[in-house]
Scaffold this motif. Structure first.
Motif, PDB file in Angstrom:
ATOM      1  N   LYS A  12      47.649  42.981  48.800  1.00 42.28           N
ATOM      2  CA  LYS A  12      46.452  43.441  49.314  1.00 42.28           C
ATOM      3  C   LYS A  12      45.729  45.197  48.879  1.00 42.28           C
ATOM      4  CE  LYS A  12      45.004  43.058  54.500  1.00 42.28           C
ATOM      5  NZ  LYS A  12      44.467  42.536  55.869  1.00 42.28           N
ATOM      6  N   TYR A  42      43.068  37.878  48.439  1.00 40.43           N
ATOM      7  CA  TYR A  42      44.690  38.347  49.270  1.00 40.43           C
ATOM      8  C   TYR A  42      44.220  39.131  50.139  1.00 40.43           C
ATOM      9  CZ  TYR A  42      45.957  36.503  44.488  1.00 40.43           C
ATOM     10  OH  TYR A  42      46.154  35.467  43.675  1.00 40.43           O
ATOM     11  N   ASP A  92      39.711  37.705  40.161  1.00 42.06           N
ATOM     12  CA  ASP A  92      39.891  38.568  39.197  1.00 42.06           C
ATOM     13  C   ASP A  92      40.536  37.641  38.442  1.00 42.06           C
ATOM     14  OD1 ASP A  92      43.262  40.726  39.179  1.00 42.06           O
ATOM     15  OD2 ASP A  92      41.784  40.556  38.226  1.00 42.06           O
ATOM     16  N   MET A 143      39.978  39.465  44.109  1.00 42.37           N
ATOM     17  CA  MET A 143      41.354  39.746  44.403  1.00 42.37           C
ATOM     18  C   MET A 143      41.177  39.948  45.688  1.00 42.37           C
ATOM     19  SD  MET A 143      43.416  39.571  42.170  1.00 42.37           S
ATOM     20  CE  MET A 143      44.875  41.038  41.415  1.00 42.37           C
ATOM     21  N   VAL A 144      40.069  40.944  46.181  1.00 35.75           N
ATOM     22  CA  VAL A 144      41.146  40.679  46.959  1.00 35.75           C
ATOM     23  C   VAL A 144      39.825  39.730  48.339  1.00 35.75           C
ATOM     24  CG1 VAL A 144      39.275  42.197  48.967  1.00 35.75           C
ATOM     25  CG2 VAL A 144      39.961  44.019  47.556  1.00 35.75           C
ATOM     26  N   LEU A 171      44.597  43.066  34.706  1.00 30.07           N
ATOM     27  CA  LEU A 171      45.625  44.014  34.622  1.00 30.07           C
ATOM     28  C   LEU A 171      46.929  43.912  34.515  1.00 30.07           C
ATOM     29  CD1 LEU A 171      44.991  42.483  38.676  1.00 30.07           C
ATOM     30  CD2 LEU A 171      44.704  44.810  37.354  1.00 30.07           C
ATOM     31  N   ALA A 196      37.802  42.407  40.752  1.00 27.05           N
ATOM     32  CA  ALA A 196      38.405  43.601  42.536  1.00 27.05           C
ATOM     33  C   ALA A 196      38.193  42.776  43.469  1.00 27.05           C
ATOM     34  CB  ALA A 196      38.985  44.978  41.909  1.00 27.05           C
ATOM     35  N   VAL A 206      45.083  46.024  45.612  1.00 26.47           N
ATOM     36  CA  VAL A 206      43.519  45.429  45.127  1.00 26.47           C
ATOM     37  C   VAL A 206      42.647  45.919  46.444  1.00 26.47           C
ATOM     38  CG1 VAL A 206      44.238  42.759  44.867  1.00 26.47           C
ATOM     39  CG2 VAL A 206      43.838  43.326  47.070  1.00 26.47           C
TER      40      VAL A 206
END
Lengths: 354, 354
Positions: A52, A300, A18, A296-297, A23, A293, A55
């Motif tokens: 969590k 996290y 990410d 990010m997933v 953001l 994204a 994202v």
């Protein structure tokens, strides 16, 4: 039923992470910018669940709007830009956003061991692997259509769900409970059911070679996803933008190779950005944000959450398309969506006991 | 995909119970005749599981061969006997088999409080209710086709699964765990998915009246099934053949009413057994034995097991039809069967904690 023909989403998963700057521009409501600024460093355990969720929602919404953009672009008529240059642009944009985010962090926090761009060979040597895997998979994609038609390929792509689950278990050695495994099989069945149409049965006549290629592609895609998670999670304190930067650099490099292999003449004759329209630009921006994204997933949450998220996005796209484009939902769609919903419920109640 | 058009199975569920004599003729392998002879009295707790498995398997096999007989009879050409007289014959046959079994028991064990035919008004007063409910449901069946076509009706009949689960919970006050509820929804979705064909989407255009009638029919059918279980289980020590006898007597009476309402002229002009062939006789025998198996399942298992059993029978029928009649299995069938299999697995691991 055009929503089924959504473009291969894994392209965006090429690389990891990410972009914080992206953001910062529009922070999700309810999350203070300060708490987000600390993502790059050590994450606050208390806000892990919130993070969590955010994202995951971002990935779901970006992925579903992605499919809608593709339908829209097809409706708008021609679709004649080069896909390889678009993929390269997505990687370049993600790379730029990662650098911008890093610049901001350096300014606020100073350069530290965790957020410096400089890396060791030991750290960076694994970064090209996901990008290389996706390149091979995307090249295979051109050959599989000799054996399978496009709707059949959409059906077979659901094998990704199973391959991701199996590789997640094997490579990351994380456990799913029996109920969660059952839920994962149901997710695959539900997604496929929701995509059924009158020509879906053709897929049963897929020749052996086509089936093997589909399985190999699913394994490549699953392996790339799981491997990216492994890379990102290996150094939890490492700033995600640095991890992203290196992943995206190799993403750019491998997509450059793809341009040479597939579109060299076209790019030379017509130019790199030939055929780009406003909607092409929107799609590239959306793909870049979706890729962010996905990263990010991975950082996290995990690949399982990613698979659920993109599956729900597929269903959301279909529902939104009813309003936007007047599509009709089939009985199969209702049945498949219900199975997917039950799967999500079972996944959540079936957490392994520790 | 003719296997979808299998005849309404609930007709056989009219009344309750198993005929012991019928099983004595060919006892399932591995079960000593002696242990089965004691079914009529107090059941042996240790063999409860074995017994449950045997009656469930018997129901599954009988139900699936039932559907195959129907397809066979259609292939053979005409299908011109009166359905109401056939239903009456099934009830009469079950009644005769119950009496024969009772005769044998009286000879071996003597007449006791539990196996005597004589009954109190208090006991017998509830016995006509299931038969009356099925009569209403079967009459409604003639009117629903004004709103729904036959394949659409097959789809809507899966509502029975949900209604049985809900009424089982409400009337019998038995608990299903969260996972078992999820499994039950999946069973309904899986069965419906397995039956999908190109014309299934028509069911989405079902007018409101048709949908209401389908729901009412599902509730009647579910209520009759659950009520039969309640009647049979209310007196656990009562000989099942006596319970059956009374259920079947009322089944005969209500089917006689149906003959008067629907086929009186035809029976008067052409005779009761007009149009009966060898295959009609086989079907009546099969229906009688299936009805007996349903009663056994009600006594020794429950309605939930019955629903799973008949659902698996539907899938078995389709698979067997591939070999017998050269049917093709659709992708939807594979997806639906997988969902049903996962549902069975979840039901078995999801037993409520006590």
């Amino acid at each position: 039923m055009e929503y089924r023909k959504i473009k291969d989403q894994e392209k965006d998963g090429n690389v990891g992470e990410d972009d914080l700057e992206g953001l910062h521009g529009k922070p999700p409501s309810g999350v203070p910018v300060n708490s987000m600024a600390s993502f790059g460093g050590s994450s606050i355990v208390g806000s892990k669940w919130k993070l969590k969720s955010i994202v995951t929602m971002a990935l779901t919404l970006l992925t579903s709007s992605q499919a809608i953009l593709i339908v829209w672009s097809k409706r708008a008529g021609k679709y004649d830009y080069s896909v390889t240059t678009a993929n390269f642009s997505v990687e370049a944009l993600k790379c730029a956003l990662s650098l911008a985010a890093l610049g901001r962090i350096w300014k606020n926090e100073g350069v530290t061991e965790d957020n410096r761009l400089y890396t060791s060979l030991d750290e960076v040597i694994v970064y090209p692997i996901p990008a290389a895997l996706y390149l091979v998979k995307n090249l295979l994609q051109y050959y599989i259509f000799a054996y399978v038609d496009a709707p059949g390929y959409q059906i077979l792509k659901n094998l990704n769900i199973i391959s991701t689950g199996v590789l997640y278990r094997i490579i990351l050695k994380k456990k799913l409970s029996e109920i969660q495994w059952a839920a994962f099989i149901l997710l695959c069945m539900g997604c496929t059911t929701a995509q059924l149409n009158s020509s879906s049965d053709h897929v049963l006549q897929t020749p052996f070679q086509g089936l093997m290629m589909a399985i190999i592609m699913a394994l490549l895609s699953g392996f790339a996803g799981v491997y990216t998670e492994a890379i990102i999670k290996k150094r939890p304190s490492r700033n995600i933008n640095v991890q992203n930067f290196w992943l995206y650099v190799f993403g750019m490099a491998f997509n450059a190779v793809a341009i040479f292999i597939q579109d060299f003449d076209a790019v030379m004759n017509k130019g790199f950005f030939h055929g780009y329209s406003l909607i092409t630009t929107c799609m590239i921006l959306n793909h870049a944000l979706s890729g962010i994204a996905v990263s990010m997933v991975m950082k996290y949450a995990d690949n399982i959450v990613k698979v659920y998220s993109t599956s729900v996005a597929m269903l959301l796209t279909a529902v939104v398309s009813v309003f936007l484009f007047g599509f009709h939902l089939s009985l199969a769609f209702f049945l498949g969506s219900t199975v997917v919903s039950v799967s999500i419920y079972l996944h959540s109640i079936g957490k392994p006991q520790r």
